[in-house]
Design a protein around this motif. Structure first.
Motif, PDB file in Angstrom:
ATOM      1  N   ARG A  30       0.838  -1.213   0.000  1.00 41.93           N
ATOM      2  CA  ARG A  30       0.000   0.000   0.000  1.00 41.93           C
ATOM      3  C   ARG A  30       0.866   1.253   0.000  1.00 41.93           C
ATOM      4  N   SER A  31       1.918   1.246   0.815  1.00 43.76           N
ATOM      5  CA  SER A  31       2.776   2.429   0.901  1.00 43.76           C
ATOM      6  C   SER A  31       3.487   2.694  -0.424  1.00 43.76           C
ATOM      7  N   ASP A  32       3.559   1.682  -1.268  1.00 40.92           N
ATOM      8  CA  ASP A  32       4.158   1.838  -2.583  1.00 40.92           C
ATOM      9  C   ASP A  32       3.114   2.200  -3.639  1.00 40.92           C
ATOM     10  N   GLY A  33       1.872   2.351  -3.222  1.00 38.54           N
ATOM     11  CA  GLY A  33       0.835   2.807  -4.142  1.00 38.54           C
ATOM     12  C   GLY A  33      -0.119   1.756  -4.656  1.00 38.54           C
ATOM     13  N   ALA A  34       0.024   0.515  -4.213  1.00 36.69           N
ATOM     14  CA  ALA A  34      -0.892  -0.537  -4.678  1.00 36.69           C
ATOM     15  C   ALA A  34      -2.218  -0.454  -3.920  1.00 36.69           C
ATOM     16  N   GLN A  35      -3.246  -0.915  -4.580  1.00 38.30           N
ATOM     17  CA  GLN A  35      -4.558  -1.077  -3.948  1.00 38.30           C
ATOM     18  C   GLN A  35      -4.592  -2.521  -3.452  1.00 38.30           C
ATOM     19  N   VAL A  36      -4.602  -2.713  -2.136  1.00 39.04           N
ATOM     20  CA  VAL A  36      -4.401  -4.039  -1.567  1.00 39.04           C
ATOM     21  C   VAL A  36      -5.620  -4.506  -0.781  1.00 39.04           C
ATOM     22  N   THR A  37      -6.005  -5.750  -1.036  1.00 40.70           N
ATOM     23  CA  THR A  37      -6.991  -6.457  -0.235  1.00 40.70           C
ATOM     24  C   THR A  37      -6.232  -7.518   0.540  1.00 40.70           C
ATOM     25  N   CYS A  38      -6.344  -7.506   1.854  1.00 39.36           N
ATOM     26  CA  CYS A  38      -5.649  -8.481   2.695  1.00 39.36           C
ATOM     27  C   CYS A  38      -6.704  -9.230   3.500  1.00 39.36           C
ATOM     28  N   ARG A  39      -6.831 -10.540   3.219  1.00 37.19           N
ATOM     29  CA  ARG A  39      -7.889 -11.332   3.851  1.00 37.19           C
ATOM     30  C   ARG A  39      -7.455 -12.766   4.070  1.00 37.19           C
ATOM     31  N   PRO A  40      -8.071 -13.417   5.064  1.00 44.08           N
ATOM     32  CA  PRO A  40      -7.838 -14.857   5.214  1.00 44.08           C
ATOM     33  C   PRO A  40      -8.462 -15.606   4.040  1.00 44.08           C
ATOM     34  N   VAL A  41      -7.835 -16.723   3.674  1.00 46.86           N
ATOM     35  CA  VAL A  41      -8.385 -17.538   2.598  1.00 46.86           C
ATOM     36  C   VAL A  41      -9.689 -18.164   3.063  1.00 46.86           C
ATOM     37  N   GLY A  42     -10.489 -18.509   2.117  1.00 48.64           N
ATOM     38  CA  GLY A  42     -11.754 -19.175   2.398  1.00 48.64           C
ATOM     39  C   GLY A  42     -12.503 -19.355   1.097  1.00 48.64           C
ATOM     40  N   PRO A  43     -13.568 -20.139   1.125  1.00 51.77           N
ATOM     41  CA  PRO A  43     -14.305 -20.400  -0.116  1.00 51.77           C
ATOM     42  C   PRO A  43     -14.935 -19.148  -0.714  1.00 51.77           C
ATOM     43  N   ASP A  44     -15.136 -18.110   0.079  1.00 51.28           N
ATOM     44  CA  ASP A  44     -15.753 -16.884  -0.416  1.00 51.28           C
ATOM     45  C   ASP A  44     -14.745 -15.907  -1.021  1.00 51.28           C
ATOM     46  N   LEU A  45     -13.463 -16.180  -0.896  1.00 46.73           N
ATOM     47  CA  LEU A  45     -12.444 -15.275  -1.425  1.00 46.73           C
ATOM     48  C   LEU A  45     -12.115 -15.658  -2.864  1.00 46.73           C
ATOM     49  N   ASP A  46     -12.368 -14.717  -3.782  1.00 52.62           N
ATOM     50  CA  ASP A  46     -12.167 -14.964  -5.209  1.00 52.62           C
ATOM     51  C   ASP A  46     -10.842 -14.352  -5.653  1.00 52.62           C
ATOM     52  N   PRO A  47      -9.905 -15.161  -6.149  1.00 54.45           N
ATOM     53  CA  PRO A  47      -8.610 -14.632  -6.571  1.00 54.45           C
ATOM     54  C   PRO A  47      -8.622 -13.965  -7.941  1.00 54.45           C
ATOM     55  N   ASP A  48      -9.736 -14.027  -8.649  1.00 52.28           N
ATOM     56  CA  ASP A  48      -9.819 -13.389  -9.969  1.00 52.28           C
ATOM     57  C   ASP A  48      -9.908 -11.872  -9.825  1.00 52.28           C
ATOM     58  N   GLY A  49      -9.465 -11.166 -10.842  1.00 50.85           N
ATOM     59  CA  GLY A  49      -9.629  -9.723 -10.898  1.00 50.85           C
ATOM     60  C   GLY A  49      -8.519  -8.933 -10.225  1.00 50.85           C
ATOM     61  N   PHE A  50      -7.444  -9.587  -9.850  1.00 48.41           N
ATOM     62  CA  PHE A  50      -6.316  -8.893  -9.241  1.00 48.41           C
ATOM     63  C   PHE A  50      -5.146  -8.895 -10.220  1.00 48.41           C
ATOM     64  N   ASP A  51      -4.297  -7.877 -10.096  1.00 47.58           N
ATOM     65  CA  ASP A  51      -3.109  -7.785 -10.944  1.00 47.58           C
ATOM     66  C   ASP A  51      -1.944  -8.604 -10.389  1.00 47.58           C
ATOM     67  N   ALA A  52      -2.034  -8.981  -9.116  1.00 44.19           N
ATOM     68  CA  ALA A  52      -1.018  -9.815  -8.472  1.00 44.19           C
ATOM     69  C   ALA A  52      -1.658 -10.484  -7.267  1.00 44.19           C
ATOM     70  N   VAL A  53      -1.133 -11.652  -6.935  1.00 49.01           N
ATOM     71  CA  VAL A  53      -1.645 -12.409  -5.792  1.00 49.01           C
ATOM     72  C   VAL A  53      -0.450 -12.851  -4.947  1.00 49.01           C
TER      73      VAL A  53
END
Length: 179
Positions: A30-53
């Protein structure tokens, strides 16, 4: 067009060490300018739509926690770059510890999907709790450098996150290949 990279930092934690490391990685990105989602894994977490994982897991018995492996299997294999980190009880320093951590990292990586192109796999120490371990377990932990307490190497974690940020910055400023 917005060149701000969207990054998912996902994690599976057993006692909180991995969550703390994931949150620190997210802060650096984030401090480098990225838009970050930080979450625990689970069946409801979708990895699609991100530029990096970035995915991390606690390591138990030389394996990632099952929810982290389940999530890693859902990460697209033809899209965003993927970085992974493992959190165990030993810092990879010293000859014996380095060897044990290396073997552990190799065994953990064999559990990753074969078609997933992982940019880097880092191993970090977490919080070591030896209370409740049988005597042989405490002796083994100590022999490989596992001392009780918070063993997270924050400068190493932050340096790794800055390396990821540098790659993302370079990707954002590199024009697409006109093929």
């Amino acid at each position: 067009m917005d060149d701000t990279p969207r990054v998912l930092v996902a994690y599976a934690t057993a006692a909180g060490s991995t969550a703390g490391i994931a949150e620190r990685i997210a802060e650096v990105l984030r401090s480098d300018g990225a838009q970050v989602t930080c979450r625990p894994v689970g069946p409801d977490l979708d990895p699609d739509g991100f530029d990096a994982v970035v995915v991390g897991s606690a390591v138990h018995s030389m394996a990632w926690l099952p929810p982290a492996l389940d999530f890693l299997r859902r990460v697209p294999t033809d899209g965003a770059p993927v970085w992974v980190f493992s959190v165990g009880g030993t810092n990879p320093s010293g000859r014996i510890a380095h060897s044990v951590v290396g073997m552990e990292a190799e065994k953990v990586a064999r559990g990753f999907p074969a078609d997933l192109d992982v940019r880097d796999h880092r191993v970090f120490a977490g919080v070591v709790v030896t209370a409740g371990l049988p005597l042989w377990g405490r002796i083994l932990a100590r022999a490989v450098g596992g001392r009780p307490g918070d063993r997270r190497d924050w400068p190493a974690i932050e340096a790794w996150a800055r390396q990821i940020a540098g790659v993302l910055r370079a990707r954002a400023t590199t024009p697409p290949d006109p093929a």
